[in-house]
Design an enzyme around this catalytic site. Sequence first.
Site, mmCIF file in Angstrom:
data_model
loop_
_atom_site.group_PDB
_atom_site.id
_atom_site.type_symbol
_atom_site.label_atom_id
_atom_site.label_comp_id
_atom_site.label_asym_id
_atom_site.label_seq_id
_atom_site.Cartn_x
_atom_site.Cartn_y
_atom_site.Cartn_z
ATOM 1 N N GLY A 18 17.126 -35.684 19.800
ATOM 2 C CA GLY A 18 16.108 -36.144 18.853
ATOM 3 C C GLY A 18 15.376 -37.402 19.290
ATOM 4 N N ASN A 20 12.498 -37.466 20.742
ATOM 5 C CA ASN A 20 11.105 -37.270 20.301
ATOM 6 C C ASN A 20 10.976 -37.491 18.798
ATOM 7 O OD1 ASN A 20 9.094 -36.383 22.468
ATOM 8 N ND2 ASN A 20 10.921 -35.194 22.989
ATOM 9 N N ARG A 71 18.592 -12.595 15.061
ATOM 10 C CA ARG A 71 17.497 -13.577 15.088
ATOM 11 C C ARG A 71 16.602 -13.500 13.836
ATOM 12 N NH1 ARG A 71 16.091 -16.569 19.346
ATOM 13 N NH2 ARG A 71 17.164 -15.240 20.854
ATOM 14 N N MET A 96 15.653 -25.656 20.408
ATOM 15 C CA MET A 96 15.935 -24.748 21.527
ATOM 16 C C MET A 96 16.230 -23.324 21.056
ATOM 17 S SD MET A 96 15.390 -26.942 23.794
ATOM 18 C CE MET A 96 15.910 -26.262 25.352
ATOM 19 N N ASN A 113 4.575 -27.731 19.317
ATOM 20 C CA ASN A 113 5.771 -27.844 20.161
ATOM 21 C C ASN A 113 5.477 -28.797 21.313
ATOM 22 O OD1 ASN A 113 8.392 -27.181 21.177
ATOM 23 N ND2 ASN A 113 7.441 -25.799 22.659
ATOM 24 N N HIS A 115 6.570 -29.339 25.324
ATOM 25 C CA HIS A 115 7.230 -28.668 26.443
ATOM 26 C C HIS A 115 7.173 -29.594 27.661
ATOM 27 C CE1 HIS A 115 8.757 -25.394 28.849
ATOM 28 N NE2 HIS A 115 7.880 -25.721 29.773
ATOM 29 N N SER A 142 3.534 -31.291 27.817
ATOM 30 C CA SER A 142 2.393 -30.715 27.094
ATOM 31 C C SER A 142 2.715 -30.575 25.611
ATOM 32 C CB SER A 142 2.078 -29.312 27.623
ATOM 33 O OG SER A 142 1.874 -29.312 29.014
ATOM 34 N N LEU A 150 5.737 -17.119 24.475
ATOM 35 C CA LEU A 150 6.634 -18.266 24.675
ATOM 36 C C LEU A 150 5.994 -19.318 25.594
ATOM 37 C CD1 LEU A 150 9.531 -19.368 24.106
ATOM 38 C CD2 LEU A 150 10.186 -18.316 26.272
ATOM 39 N N ASP A 151 5.905 -20.547 25.104
ATOM 40 C CA ASP A 151 5.290 -21.669 25.841
ATOM 41 C C ASP A 151 3.861 -21.339 26.273
ATOM 42 O OD1 ASP A 151 7.687 -23.089 25.619
ATOM 43 O OD2 ASP A 151 8.442 -22.312 27.519
HETATM 44 C C1 GRF Z 1 12.452 -32.636 25.461
HETATM 45 O O1 GRF Z 1 12.406 -32.760 26.830
HETATM 46 C C2 GRF Z 1 11.474 -31.604 24.978
HETATM 47 O O2 GRF Z 1 10.313 -31.555 25.736
HETATM 48 C C3 GRF Z 1 12.258 -30.344 25.163
HETATM 49 O O3 GRF Z 1 13.567 -30.684 24.786
HETATM 50 C C4 GRF Z 1 13.775 -32.079 24.991
HETATM 51 C C5 GRF Z 1 14.217 -32.649 23.673
HETATM 52 O O4 GRF Z 1 14.582 -33.984 23.772
HETATM 53 N N1 GRF Z 1 11.661 -29.264 24.419
HETATM 54 P P1 GRF Z 1 14.882 -34.830 22.458
HETATM 55 O O5 GRF Z 1 15.873 -34.030 21.629
HETATM 56 O O6 GRF Z 1 13.593 -35.064 21.744
HETATM 57 O O7 GRF Z 1 15.500 -36.092 22.965
#
Ligand code: GRF
Length: 224
Positions: A18, A20, A71, A96, A113, A115, A142, A150-151
């Site tokens: 977490g 981000n 799912r 994830m 999202n 990536h 990005s 996906l992505d």
């Molecule tokens: C990040 O690198 C993000 O781009 C990817 O997963 C990672 C998550 O990191 N999708 P955090 O949980 O935000 O530390």
Amino acid sequence: MTTINQKMAAVVLISGSGSNLQAIIDATQRGDLNIEIKAVISNRPGVKGLQRAADAGIQTEILDHKKFTNRPEFDQALQQCIDHYQPRLLILAGFMRILTTEFVRHYQGRLLNIHPSLLPKHTGLNTHQRAIEAQDSEHGASIHFVTEELDGGPVILQGRVQVKIAETPEQLAERVLQVEHQIYPQAIQWFAEGRVQLEGDHILFDHKRLQEPLSLTMKEHQKQ
Ligand code: GRF
């Protein structure tokens, strides 16, 4: 009718550390980001991101995907949990899980999202390792709208770093993560201000069609 100062309701989905999420929380607390995080939902119990949310006084929810048989069932329960908070914006921050088409369609145009690569390069996992193996001179992260591919959704903003000679994937990942923490709050703020919108399969920025992703070359904190 929304007034200028009204905060946009958002929900954040996480699966891990977490960091981000933390950058987004910090930006809201500084007043740089005009959203209200109504809830943080994790598909994994006990992760650090849940603690970060709780420390910031944000409601947390755990929806363990292992407790669902398939799912679609998980995604339906997740959607129900999210919609209880009536978010205008759904933020994937290190979430994830591959999402079903139905889920993605439900949030089309309001699902972001991050990536860790310069999309369309290196979709999927192990992006840092693959950038090094491909001898890319540049790498980064990005922010994109999520679509059924996906992505593959349209990219709003990218942050770039130069790949250093003999750098390990871990070192590169660490530098890209710093970039992520700068670009995600920025892109979210543009969305909250109504400056970024998804229209069909392209992005409008200030009501004009974006021909290519916006780009930030990052300020790196020099370690002495
Ligand atoms: C990040 O690198 C993000 O781009 C990817 O997963 C990672 C998550 O990191 N999708 P955090 O949980 O935000 O530390």
